[in-house]
Design an enzyme around this catalytic site. Structure first.
Site, PDB file in Angstrom:
ATOM      1  CD  GLU A  61     -36.817  44.823  39.214  1.00  0.00           C
ATOM      2  OE1 GLU A  61     -37.629  45.718  38.944  1.00  0.00           O
ATOM      3  OE2 GLU A  61     -35.771  44.627  38.553  1.00  0.00           O
ATOM      4  CG  LEU A 337     -30.444  51.897  50.741  1.00  0.00           C
ATOM      5  CD1 LEU A 337     -31.417  50.848  51.237  1.00  0.00           C
ATOM      6  CD2 LEU A 337     -30.161  52.924  51.827  1.00  0.00           C
TER       7      LEU A 337
END
Length: 437
Positions: A61, A337
């Site tokens: 996060e 990603l």
């Protein structure tokens, strides 16, 4: 007494009953420079002033929220920016990324007194929660003190949705205090609505992870890394988990039968497992170099253990191929990603519940290979090592997907700035109701 109040009382009672087990876990998740009292909301009281608070539970996060935090620092230099985490590894990542640019605290446990104390002492103007770290008492404390709560890059995995839905009354009562949800995909937005978040407060912004920043310094440092490793095929296995490393080492052994000089850069997800993974490699007969010890792999070294923090993107950029962990075992997968953004071919397992839309987008663009076991992984790696053009096509397709889907960061920053301005206008320079009572 409302049904929601009865449910909240039952939730609080369960927390108190479980407190010995909770505190035992918290005792381990600490750092020497941070008092454990922060878990009870015992932080120094902040002076009045504009203050942005971002909560990012752990390393993943923090990495996702990093572009947002950088954007807020640039847009709002007048405001103090405070970042909270749940884990010690998350705290370390905040320190490595931002140093003294932000303040850090551990998030308090969700006991009523601890959360009220924390919000009263922190006195944030605005609260921004990254992804899905929703605690009923914490959000309730924000509501009582007039602190708007925004969710950035909001996502709800299948498991999280089922859990929140099991406690539907508690979830609905909590989400009515959330002012805005920037969902990363339509499916996530719909789940927030189904749990009780008002429709007009939910917006699909896209995934913040697409807004990865790849600068020239990272690429230069990665090039130096690659030079130090020599002329050999290199693949990275990032954010790996127990039960997965055994499969990766088996795949690497198969690869080395055709390419004896091949190097595996193995990066476990959790730092507390570094030593155990090093021993696992040695038990499999592998000669291991440890990055944390400054060891550079020589021609006889087949595994480099990436047992440092904050270097995974550098490893990905220096590799010929990348496997993203948490996907060959039922964990849900990690950030696909990161290797895609630096043009490195992406391989994953099938367990990708945490990033369904991103995985599908990469697959549709033929920018990701999916494997189911060690044999299939070895086969995929050998195909890529044998075919330079295929490696280039897969890497370029991944980078194109990242470039085409940027934009969530700008939408989220604009929403946060607007809400921040509204809060300051409503409550004056202190920015929250807490400072007025």
């Amino acid at each position: 007494m409302r049904r929601a109040d009865w449910v909240r009382a039952a939730y609080d009672g369960a927390l108190y009953l479980a407190s010995p087990l909770i505190w035992r876990r918290v005792w381990r998740e600490s750092v020497p420079t941070r008092p454990r009292g922060e878990r009870l909301g015992l932080i120094p009281a902040r002076p009045a002033g504009p203050r942005l608070w971002v909560h990012a539970a752990s390393v993943g996060e923090v990495v996702t929220a990093a572009p947002l935090i950088r954007g807020l620092l640039k847009r709002h230099p007048e405001a103090e920016l405070v970042v909270t985490t749940m884990t010690a590894t998350g705290a370390a990542r905040v320190e490595s990324l931002f140093g003294n640019e932000v303040s850090h605290h551990f998030l308090p446990l969700d006991f009523p007194g601890a959360t009220r104390r924390f919000i009263a002492r922190l006195a944030p103007t605005l609260a921004i929660i990254a992804e899905t770290e929703l605690w009923p008492n914490l959000i309730g404390a924000c509501a009582r003190h007039g602190v708007p709560v925004l969710i950035a890059n909001g996502r709800l995995s299948d498991g999280a949705f089922r859990t929140y839905r099991r406690f539907a009354t508690l979830s609905r009562d909590m989400l009515r205090h959330v002012d805005w949800v920037g969902a990363k995909a339509p499916a996530d937005a719909e789940r927030f609505r189904m749990l009780g978040c008002p429709d007009e407060r939910v917006e699909v912004t896209g995934a913040l992870k697409f807004d990865l920043q790849v600068d020239a310094r990272l690429l230069d440092e990665s090039e130096c890394l690659r030079t130090s490793w020599g002329r050999r095929f290199v693949w990275v296995a990032g954010s790996t988990h127990p039960g997965e490393e055994e499969l990766l080492l088996a795949a690497h052994a198969s690869v080395c039968r055709r390419y004896p000089e091949a190097l595996l850069v193995l990066v476990p997800r959790h730092p507390q497992r570094f030593a155990a993974v090093a021993e696992l490699c040695r038990s499999r007969g592998e000669r291991v170099a440890r990055r944390s010890c400054g060891e550079v792999p020589d021609a006889e070294t087949r595994v480099l253990l990436g047992d440092t923090m904050g270097e995974l993107m550098h490893f990905y950029a220096a590799a010929d191929a990348a496997f993203v962990g948490g996907s060959l075992v039922p964990v849900g997968g990690h950030n696909l990603l990161e290797p895609a953004a630096v043009g490195t071919p992406v391989i994953s397992g099938p367990y990708l519940d945490n990033l369904r839309e991103i995985a599908a987008t990469l697959a549709e663009a033929r920018a990701r290979r999916e494997v189911t076991d060690a044999e299939a992984l070895a086969g995929a790696l050998l195909e890529l090592f044998d075919d330079e053009a295929a490696r280039r096509r897969l890497g370029e397709a991944g980078r194109a997907v990242v470039d085409a889907n940027r934009g969530a960061l700008a939408k989220t920053l604009n929403e946060v700035s607007d809400r921040f301005g509204q809060a300051l206008a409503a409550y004056g320079p202190t920015g929250s109701e807490n400072q007025r009572v």
